[in-house]
Design an enzyme around this catalytic site. Structure first.
Site, mmCIF file in Angstrom:
data_model
loop_
_atom_site.group_PDB
_atom_site.id
_atom_site.type_symbol
_atom_site.label_atom_id
_atom_site.label_comp_id
_atom_site.label_asym_id
_atom_site.label_seq_id
_atom_site.Cartn_x
_atom_site.Cartn_y
_atom_site.Cartn_z
ATOM 1 N N GLY A 45 6.339 -3.290 2.269
ATOM 2 C CA GLY A 45 5.392 -4.013 1.405
ATOM 3 C C GLY A 45 6.040 -4.510 0.129
ATOM 4 N N CYS A 46 6.873 -3.679 -0.461
ATOM 5 C CA CYS A 46 7.528 -4.054 -1.717
ATOM 6 C C CYS A 46 8.541 -5.174 -1.488
ATOM 7 C CB CYS A 46 8.198 -2.833 -2.339
ATOM 8 S SG CYS A 46 6.996 -1.532 -2.711
ATOM 9 N N THR A 47 9.224 -5.117 -0.351
ATOM 10 C CA THR A 47 10.176 -6.165 -0.007
ATOM 11 C C THR A 47 9.449 -7.491 0.225
ATOM 12 O OG1 THR A 47 11.693 -4.548 0.954
ATOM 13 C CG2 THR A 47 11.980 -6.847 1.634
ATOM 14 N N ALA A 50 8.291 -8.870 -3.284
ATOM 15 C CA ALA A 50 9.380 -9.382 -4.112
ATOM 16 C C ALA A 50 10.010 -10.635 -3.498
ATOM 17 C CB ALA A 50 10.426 -8.288 -4.326
#
Length: 149
Positions: A45-47, A50
């Site tokens: 999710g963070c990848t 970003a």
């Protein structure tokens, strides 16, 4: 958890990025600043979030925006994350959670029936004068840029 709202003055934060450079709210006076908090570098999710911001970076620059990612990861993890995906913006390594706490995004979470404390994925848009313009708590990881712009 503190609840910052649009119209509130942004916390006067200061934190070090992946390379040890210090970033403070005052560094961004005269620009719109997007501060996006994410739970952990290099997770799906963070990848996605970003990378979505990276892929729309030209639009942010055209609109006089600066971007700053923040998680509690250490500088090495942030540096690896930034380099692996070629992010054009700094990532704060907020290990002591000073910036995370200042923005009020640390608190109880649930995952697979377990409760624990962690970072709530949240994006703040701060205007040129340090006033919070927008708070996005329901972040769409693949469309956060669209939510901001």
């Amino acid at each position: 958890m503190t609840k910052l709202e649009p119209g509130d003055k942004a916390p006067n934060f200061s934190g070090k990025d992946q390379d040890g450079n210090v970033h403070s709210l005052s560094d961004y006076k005269g620009k719109k600043l997007v501060v996006f908090f994410y739970p952990k570098a290099n997770t799906p999710g963070c990848t996605a979030e970003a990378c979505d911001l990276r892929d729309n970076y030209a639009q942010f620059q055209a609109g006089n925006y600066a971007l700053l990612g923040v998680s509690a990861d250490n500088p090495k993890a942030q540096s690896n994350f930034k380099n692996k995906f070629d992010f054009p913006f700094p990532l704060l390594a907020d290990e002591d959670k000073a910036v995370i706490q200042a923005f009020g995004v640390w608190g109880p979470k649930k995952f697979m029936g377990k409760e624990y404390d962690g970072i709530h994925r949240t994006t703040f848009v701060i205007d040129e004068n340090g006033i919070i313009e927008k708070v996005i708590t329901d972040v769409k990881t693949k469309a956060n840029a669209k939510q901001i712009l």
